[in-house]
Motif scaffolding. Structure first.
Motif, PDB file in Angstrom:
ATOM      1  N   HIS A 194       1.518  -9.250 -10.009  1.00  0.00           N
ATOM      2  CA  HIS A 194       1.008  -7.900  -9.773  1.00  0.00           C
ATOM      3  C   HIS A 194       0.061  -7.503 -10.643  1.00  0.00           C
ATOM      4  O   HIS A 194      -1.099  -6.818 -10.282  1.00  0.00           O
ATOM      5  N   VAL A 195       0.263  -7.840 -11.933  1.00  0.00           N
ATOM      6  CA  VAL A 195      -0.977  -7.231 -12.828  1.00  0.00           C
ATOM      7  C   VAL A 195      -2.215  -8.062 -12.609  1.00  0.00           C
ATOM      8  O   VAL A 195      -3.173  -7.264 -12.373  1.00  0.00           O
ATOM      9  N   GLN A 196      -2.023  -9.529 -12.239  1.00  0.00           N
ATOM     10  CA  GLN A 196      -3.421  -9.991 -11.905  1.00  0.00           C
ATOM     11  C   GLN A 196      -4.019  -9.502 -10.928  1.00  0.00           C
ATOM     12  O   GLN A 196      -5.326  -9.140 -10.862  1.00  0.00           O
ATOM     13  N   VAL A 197      -3.413  -9.244  -9.796  1.00  0.00           N
ATOM     14  CA  VAL A 197      -3.996  -8.656  -8.391  1.00  0.00           C
ATOM     15  C   VAL A 197      -4.429  -7.176  -8.571  1.00  0.00           C
ATOM     16  O   VAL A 197      -5.535  -6.982  -8.349  1.00  0.00           O
ATOM     17  N   PRO A 234       0.904  -1.235   0.115  1.00  0.00           N
ATOM     18  CA  PRO A 234      -0.014   0.032   0.143  1.00  0.00           C
ATOM     19  C   PRO A 234       0.795   1.292   0.043  1.00  0.00           C
ATOM     20  O   PRO A 234       1.803   1.392   0.756  1.00  0.00           O
ATOM     21  N   GLY A 235       0.283   2.102  -0.847  1.00  0.00           N
ATOM     22  CA  GLY A 235       0.919   3.375  -0.856  1.00  0.00           C
ATOM     23  C   GLY A 235       2.198   3.441  -1.882  1.00  0.00           C
ATOM     24  O   GLY A 235       2.991   4.583  -1.865  1.00  0.00           O
ATOM     25  N   TYR A 236       2.658   2.321  -2.612  1.00  0.00           N
ATOM     26  CA  TYR A 236       3.551   2.386  -3.578  1.00  0.00           C
ATOM     27  C   TYR A 236       3.251   3.242  -4.591  1.00  0.00           C
ATOM     28  O   TYR A 236       2.084   3.266  -4.955  1.00  0.00           O
ATOM     29  N   PHE A 237       4.237   4.118  -5.244  1.00  0.00           N
ATOM     30  CA  PHE A 237       3.961   5.135  -6.218  1.00  0.00           C
ATOM     31  C   PHE A 237       3.622   4.581  -7.560  1.00  0.00           C
ATOM     32  O   PHE A 237       2.732   5.313  -7.983  1.00  0.00           O
ATOM     33  N   LEU A 238       4.148   3.444  -7.847  1.00  0.00           N
ATOM     34  CA  LEU A 238       3.724   2.997  -9.241  1.00  0.00           C
ATOM     35  C   LEU A 238       2.958   1.692  -9.085  1.00  0.00           C
ATOM     36  O   LEU A 238       3.440   0.560  -8.703  1.00  0.00           O
ATOM     37  N   ASN A 239       1.702   1.716  -9.703  1.00  0.00           N
ATOM     38  CA  ASN A 239       0.750   0.711  -9.598  1.00  0.00           C
ATOM     39  C   ASN A 239       0.363  -0.288 -10.728  1.00  0.00           C
ATOM     40  O   ASN A 239       0.065  -1.328 -10.856  1.00  0.00           O
ATOM     41  N   THR A 240       0.233   0.609 -11.919  1.00  0.00           N
ATOM     42  CA  THR A 240      -0.467   0.043 -13.292  1.00  0.00           C
ATOM     43  C   THR A 240       0.568   0.028 -14.526  1.00  0.00           C
ATOM     44  O   THR A 240       1.455   0.942 -14.247  1.00  0.00           O
ATOM     45  N   GLN A 241       0.229  -0.729 -15.328  1.00  0.00           N
ATOM     46  CA  GLN A 241       1.172  -0.911 -16.631  1.00  0.00           C
ATOM     47  C   GLN A 241       1.071   0.330 -17.303  1.00  0.00           C
ATOM     48  O   GLN A 241       1.951   0.801 -17.786  1.00  0.00           O
ATOM     49  N   ALA A 242      -0.176   1.136 -17.375  1.00  0.00           N
ATOM     50  CA  ALA A 242      -0.213   2.054 -17.977  1.00  0.00           C
ATOM     51  C   ALA A 242       0.621   3.370 -17.418  1.00  0.00           C
ATOM     52  O   ALA A 242       1.064   4.216 -18.154  1.00  0.00           O
ATOM     53  N   GLN A 243       0.694   3.494 -16.144  1.00  0.00           N
ATOM     54  CA  GLN A 243       1.480   4.517 -15.443  1.00  0.00           C
ATOM     55  C   GLN A 243       2.986   4.270 -15.896  1.00  0.00           C
ATOM     56  O   GLN A 243       3.440   5.282 -16.163  1.00  0.00           O
ATOM     57  N   GLY A 244       3.286   2.827 -15.876  1.00  0.00           N
ATOM     58  CA  GLY A 244       4.787   2.653 -16.208  1.00  0.00           C
ATOM     59  C   GLY A 244       5.061   2.997 -17.569  1.00  0.00           C
ATOM     60  O   GLY A 244       6.075   3.506 -18.021  1.00  0.00           O
TER      61      GLY A 244
END
Length: 259
Positions: free
Chosen positions: A181-184, A151-161
Motif C-alpha cells: 500500500h505504501v508503494q502504490v 477507493p473511498g477508504y478513510f485512511l490512505n497515508t502513513q502520515a494520517q495514521g
C-alpha cells in the motif's frame, strides 16, 4: 532476517482454510495471520494453531457486511454500537487465539459524510476500542490502504495514521505498515519505514503492481528486508500477497531476498 507470517486468507488456497495451518507449518512458517476468523469457532482455530505450533500474529475486527462491499465501520456515523459489538467479538477471539494485535478497519466513507464527521467518529471509536483492548493485553493497529484498490477508504497515508496514533497514544494503537500500500500510494518505502518505525506494530508485504509475491514486480526486496533488520524491527511481517501460481513454488523469494 524478518519473521514472516503466512496470510492464510490469501496463501495456500490450494487447500481448504482449516488445512492451511498445516500447509504453512510444512512450508516453514512459525506465524500466521488472516483477515477474518469469524466463520469458524475460536476453539477450532486454537486447535489448529496448537497442533502446528504456530503463533497467531494478527487478524481483523469484523468489517461490517463484506459481501456488500463494506470495509470496516470505525469511521462510519450511526454504526457506533455495531462497531462496539465487533470489538467485543474480536477480543473474545483474540483471547482464545492468544493474539496480541487486532487490525481495526476504518471503512469507506459515504459521499454524504464530511471528512470532519468521519474523523470525529473514527477518533472516538478508536479511543473507546483501545480502552477495551489494553486491559486484555491487545493492541489495536490501523492500516492506511491505497486509493487504487479501495477507493473511498478513510485512511490512505502513513502520515494520517501516525497523526491519529499520536492523538490517542502509541502505547494503545500502532501502525500497520503495508509495503504494498505504501508503494502504490506514496512510494519512498524505506524512508517512510525509517520515519514511522517508532509507531509501527506490524508490517505486511506484497509486490507491486499485481500484489503477488516478492520478486514479481517493481520493489527492491533485498534492500527493503535489509532495512527492516537495520532498523531493528522486531514484529511479524505478514505475507499478505496473492501467489502468482502455486503457493509453495512461489516461496523461493525467501531464499532470494531475505537470507
Amino acid at each position: 532476517m524478518p519473521r514472516f507470517a503466512a496470510n492464510l486468507s490469501m496463501m495456500f488456497n490450494e487447500v481448504p482454510f482449516l488445512d492451511r495451518f498445516a500447509s504453512a507449518r510444512a512450508a516453514g512458517f512459525e506465524g500466521v495471520e488472516f483477515l477474518f476468523p469469524y466463520e469458524f469457532p475460536a476453539d477450532e482455530l486454537r486447535k489448529r494453531l496448537n497442533g502446528e505450533g504456530l503463533t497467531q500474529a494478527l487478524f481483523n475486527l469484523p468489517p461490517g457486511d463484506w459481501a456488500k462491499g463494506e470495509r470496516g465501520m470505525a469511521s462510519l456515523p450511526g454504526r457506533q454500537q455495531e462497531f462496539r459489538d465487533s470489538v467485543k467479538k474480536a477480543l473474545d477471539y483474540a483471547a482464545t487465539l492468544n493474539c496480541r494485535l487486532l487490525h481495526c478497519m476504518a471503512g469507506l466513507v459515504p459521499a454524504e459524510v464530511s471528512l470532519t464527521t468521519a474523523t470525529s467518529v473514527y477518533a472516538a471509536n478508536l479511543a473507546w476500542a483501545a480502552e477495551q483492548a489494553v486491559p486484555a493485553g491487545v493492541k489495536l493497529v490501523i492500516e492506511p490502504i491505497n486509493h487504487r484498490d479501495m477507493p473511498g477508504y478513510f485512511l490512505n497515508t502513513q502520515a494520517q495514521g501516525a497523526d491519529i496514533i499520536a492523538a490517542i497514544g502509541s502505547d494503545r494503537i500502532g501502525l500497520q505498515f503495508d509495503v504494498y500500500h505504501v508503494q502504490v500510494t506514496e512510494g519512498d518505502i524505506t524512508k517512510r519505514m525509517e520515519r514511522y518505525m517508532p509507531v509501527i506494530a506490524h508490517m505486511q508485504i506484497a509486490d507491486v503492481p499485481a500484489r503477488n509475491e516478492p520478486g514479481t514486480g517493481e520493489i527492491g526486496w533485498s534492500y527493503v528486508f535489509h532495512r527492516m533488520d537495520e532498523l531493528n524491527y522486531q514484529g511479524w511481517v505478514g505475507c499478505e500477497y496473492r501467489p502468482a501460481g502455486d503457493t509453495v513454488a512461489g516461496l523461493s523469494w525467501r531464499e532470494r531476498f531475505a537470507r
